[in-house]
Scaffold this active site. Structure first.
Site, mmCIF file in Angstrom:
data_model
loop_
_atom_site.group_PDB
_atom_site.id
_atom_site.type_symbol
_atom_site.label_atom_id
_atom_site.label_comp_id
_atom_site.label_asym_id
_atom_site.label_seq_id
_atom_site.Cartn_x
_atom_site.Cartn_y
_atom_site.Cartn_z
ATOM 1 C CG MET A 50 -1.950 -0.884 1.070
ATOM 2 S SD MET A 50 -3.011 -1.050 2.542
ATOM 3 C CE MET A 50 -4.151 0.323 2.397
ATOM 4 C CG HIS A 51 0.319 3.578 2.384
ATOM 5 N ND1 HIS A 51 -1.077 3.935 2.449
ATOM 6 C CD2 HIS A 51 0.575 2.556 3.385
ATOM 7 C CE1 HIS A 51 -1.452 3.117 3.603
ATOM 8 N NE2 HIS A 51 -0.701 2.271 4.120
ATOM 9 C CG ASP A 110 -0.267 -5.122 1.292
ATOM 10 O OD1 ASP A 110 -0.981 -4.305 1.902
ATOM 11 O OD2 ASP A 110 1.112 -5.120 1.734
#
Length: 499
Positions: free
Chosen positions: A81-82, A239
């Site tokens: 992520m991110h 995820d």
């Protein structure tokens, strides 16, 4: 026999699995790629490494499994992520991706808080943290203005890989929820956030559901991988959302413990109005119109990997963990805090760093290894403690990842969490969740829950032992004090770290 492929774009490697209609994993291939760390707190990767290694992994998977490629009906993705991937108007990458565990954006975070105050929490359901995507965009805007001027689009890691394989550009809600640009409950980009920071709204990609089909493989990708160009590609999920799907966290009352590079305690949520006031993360699930709450330990499995690579490089993880069962609870007075790269839950602190407390000359390697395992589990327990304080029942936990590969660690989780801990028969984590999204999108099942009933089987259960629970409760009380007693010391030491 029909098949699907799940792809997980992790922090250290891409994992691909081929799954049949019974949920059996018929083949698995992983390919690693490097982490780029130019300065303390900087963590980047080259997005082309993800693409190249994914293509190679798929080609090897197809080769070793030797199934009829026309029977592989779908592909879907999970991803870290991110992470920020910036593309120009020609859809070319402008710089290395800045990852979830990068902590350079503290000043940008404070700026966001000053501009929005508590309003941002109402929109995004999450506090401003260095790892999220918006602070990264603002960092590039401030420090690399020539790159920002060229930026026409941002993508998250799995979305970039999917774009390169299909030619279509999308994001989906579970990953978009970690950007600080999504209105989480309304499920749309909040363009007011962009406008307040002079970010073009066009930079945000179109949004779809995780199980939506977004295209088929490009001819050159089909040729390189050996797959059919008719293979359907589904959006996938973050995820942690995919890890939840792969572990069957699809209804209220179910909680997940996932120990990978980071560590996650995740619990299913249906009530979008539930307010944790930013104490834990609140994100969109990969299941449509559902949500999950999550606490994160930034350096969970990473702590154990760091110890191995630093002090026992030539050992396998099995060799590293040998002997920990003979070490008593508390590692003979040795305590570890897993703050190697800062921390997220419950301490959103980019400056805190890890500690071994209580070292003496009698301690052997196995004492340190057990202390690392206990420290990781204590950190995860802090998230469980927050959930329980907010009224959530946490009595049954599905454990996946590195923490589920060792029975000593599974019993440790049961004792520290004071909950029943379940190990799955075939635990493939986020890659399985991605594969399940592909089955649902392909019409194999009427729901993700129906897919989970067919695919997910429990293999063993670990119950808390009262005598162990009491000792761990006493040790956890000491563990909780370490952060507050070392916080100022670590802030002072930050001036001496490489910049």
């Amino acid at each position: 026999m029909k098949y699907v492929i799940g792809i997980d774009i992790g922090t250290s490697a891409v994992k691909t699995i081929l799954v049949n209609e019974q949920g059996e994993v018929c083949g698995e291939v992983s390919k690693s790629y490097p982490l780029i760390q130019e300065k303390a707190g900087y963590n980047e990767q080259n997005p082309e490494d993800w693409v190249r290694q994914t293509i190679q992994a798929l080609a090897e998977l197809v080769s070793i499994c030797q199934v009829q490629v026309n029977n592989i009906e779908g592909i879907s993705y999970s991803g870290q992520m991110h992470g920020l991937v910036l593309l120009d108007q020609n859809q070319c990458v402008l710089r290395n991706a800045i990852l979830w565990n990068d902590t350079r954006t503290t000043s940008q975070c404070r700026n966001i808080e000053e501009v929005f105050g508590e309003q941002l929490l109402e929109i995004t359901k999450n506090r401003v943290l260095e790892g999220f995507t918006l602070p990264k965009i603002l960092w590039v805007k401030e420090h690399e203005p020539e790159i920002f001027e060229k930026a026409a689009l941002f993508l998250l890691p799995k979305d970039y890989v999917r774009f390169r394989m299909t030619g279509t550009i999308n994001s989906e809600f579970s990953d978009a929820a970690g950007t600080l640009l999504l209105h989480v409950t309304r499920k749309k980009w909040d363009y007011d956030i962009c406008k307040r920071f002079d970010i073009p709204t066009e930079i945000c990609p179109p949004l779809v559901e995780s199980h939506d089909c977004v295209g088929t493989l490009l001819p050159n990708i089909a040729e390189e991988t050996g797959l059919s160009k008719k293979t359907k590609v589904f959006a996938g999920g973050a995820d942690n959302a995919c890890g939840a799907i792969g572990a069957g966290i699809l209804s209220s009352g179910k909680t997940l413990c996932s120990i990978g590079t980071s560590g996650v305690i995740l619990s299913y949520e249906e009530d979008k109005e539930r307010d944790f006031k930013g104490k834990v993360h609140f994100f969109n699930h990969g299941k449509k119109d559902a949500f999950y709450t999550m606490g994160v330990t930034l350096a969970a499995g990473y702590s154990l990997n760091w110890f191995k690579e630093t002090f026992s490089q030539n050992e396998t993880f099995e060799q590293l963990l040998h002997g920990v069962e003979s070490v008593p609870i508390g590692s003979n007075g040795l305590l570890y805090t897993p703050y190697l790269v800062g921390e997220r839950t419950p301490h959103a602190d980019s400056l805190i760093r890890g500690s071994f407390i209580g070292m003496d000359g009698s301690h052997k390697k196995e004492n340190f290894v057990r202390a690392v395992m206990e420290g990781i589990t204590f950190s995860l327990h802090e998230s469980i403690k927050l959930f329980r304080k907010e009224g959530k029942t946490v009595d049954t936990i599905i454990s996946i990842g590195g923490g589920a590969k060792n029975e000593i660690w599974l019993q440790m989780q049961a004792d520290i969490f004071k909950a029943k801990v379940i190990k799955l028969e075939s635990e493939q984590g986020p890659a399985m969740g991605a594969a399940m999204l592909a089955t649902f999108g392909s019409g194999w099942f009427d729901s993700l829950e129906q897919c989970a009933e067919e695919f997910i089987r429990e293999t063993s259960t670990f119950y808390p032992k009262e005598s162990n629970v009491e000792r761990y409760e006493a040790l956890f009380n000491i563990y909780e004090e370490v952060y507050f007693k070392t916080k100022d010391l670590n802030a002072a030491l930050a001036a001496f770290r490489d910049r």
